[in-house]
Design a protein around this motif. Structure first.
Motif, PDB file in Angstrom:
ATOM      1  N   MET A 251      16.972 -36.856 -24.493  1.00 46.47           N
ATOM      2  CA  MET A 251      17.633 -37.435 -25.648  1.00 46.47           C
ATOM      3  C   MET A 251      17.277 -36.584 -26.870  1.00 46.47           C
ATOM      4  O   MET A 251      16.131 -36.266 -27.111  1.00 46.47           O
ATOM      5  N   PHE A 252      18.272 -36.233 -27.630  1.00 45.03           N
ATOM      6  CA  PHE A 252      18.128 -35.422 -28.833  1.00 45.03           C
ATOM      7  C   PHE A 252      18.138 -36.349 -30.043  1.00 45.03           C
ATOM      8  O   PHE A 252      19.049 -37.160 -30.193  1.00 45.03           O
ATOM      9  N   VAL A 253      17.132 -36.253 -30.896  1.00 41.10           N
ATOM     10  CA  VAL A 253      16.992 -37.158 -32.032  1.00 41.10           C
ATOM     11  C   VAL A 253      17.035 -36.360 -33.329  1.00 41.10           C
ATOM     12  O   VAL A 253      16.385 -35.320 -33.452  1.00 41.10           O
ATOM     13  N   ARG A 254      17.784 -36.873 -34.285  1.00 44.47           N
ATOM     14  CA  ARG A 254      17.871 -36.254 -35.611  1.00 44.47           C
ATOM     15  C   ARG A 254      17.301 -37.238 -36.620  1.00 44.47           C
ATOM     16  O   ARG A 254      17.724 -38.397 -36.692  1.00 44.47           O
TER      17      ARG A 254
ATOM     18  N   ASP B 123      13.014 -33.797 -29.790  1.00 44.76           N
ATOM     19  CA  ASP B 123      13.306 -34.328 -28.462  1.00 44.76           C
ATOM     20  C   ASP B 123      12.464 -35.584 -28.257  1.00 44.76           C
ATOM     21  O   ASP B 123      11.251 -35.570 -28.500  1.00 44.76           O
ATOM     22  N   LYS B 124      13.089 -36.653 -27.818  1.00 39.72           N
ATOM     23  CA  LYS B 124      12.383 -37.887 -27.538  1.00 39.72           C
ATOM     24  C   LYS B 124      11.640 -37.733 -26.217  1.00 39.72           C
ATOM     25  O   LYS B 124      12.253 -37.470 -25.185  1.00 39.72           O
ATOM     26  N   LEU B 125      10.334 -37.889 -26.253  1.00 37.86           N
ATOM     27  CA  LEU B 125       9.517 -37.698 -25.066  1.00 37.86           C
ATOM     28  C   LEU B 125       9.087 -39.025 -24.430  1.00 37.86           C
ATOM     29  O   LEU B 125       8.908 -39.096 -23.219  1.00 37.86           O
ATOM     30  N   ALA B 126       8.904 -40.049 -25.258  1.00 35.99           N
ATOM     31  CA  ALA B 126       8.470 -41.346 -24.727  1.00 35.99           C
ATOM     32  C   ALA B 126       8.896 -42.440 -25.673  1.00 35.99           C
ATOM     33  O   ALA B 126       9.042 -42.225 -26.873  1.00 35.99           O
TER      34      ALA B 126
END
Length: 98
Positions: free
Chosen positions: A1-4, A92-95
């Protein structure tokens, strides 16, 4: 998941303009291809500072949104309200623990 994550700082008297505009456009942003989440936060100590969090399927989805006529219209309106340069992070969402 890509987070801005985007930090926005507004002139105090322009906050109602920003919030009213956000209310009218938020569903269109959320409906952008690849957008999975849109959130708006306001700093507890400095009410002029806001953060947007948006989750995207891919970085390309975000770039397509950022290159759209709709984004250009939104950004043209919003940037007139700033009292400081906006800051943005792509992460990048890791957890996630809920």
């Amino acid at each position: 998941m890509f987070v801005r994550i985007v930090k926005l700082s507004f002139h105090e008297d322009k906050i109602p303009d920003f919030l009213a505009n956000f209310e009218t456009i938020k569903d269109q942003i959320r409906a952008a291809p690849g957008n999975k989440l849109l959130e708006l936060y306001q700093d507890q100590n400095n009410k002029s500072i806001f953060f947007t969090y948006s989750y995207w399927e891919t970085e390309t989805d975000l770039e397509n949104y950022r290159n759209s006529a709709f984004f250009d219209e939104v950004w043209t309106f919003t940037k007139k309200l700033f009292n400081d340069k906006p800051q943005a992070w792509s992460v990048d969402k890791l957890a996630s623990l809920v």
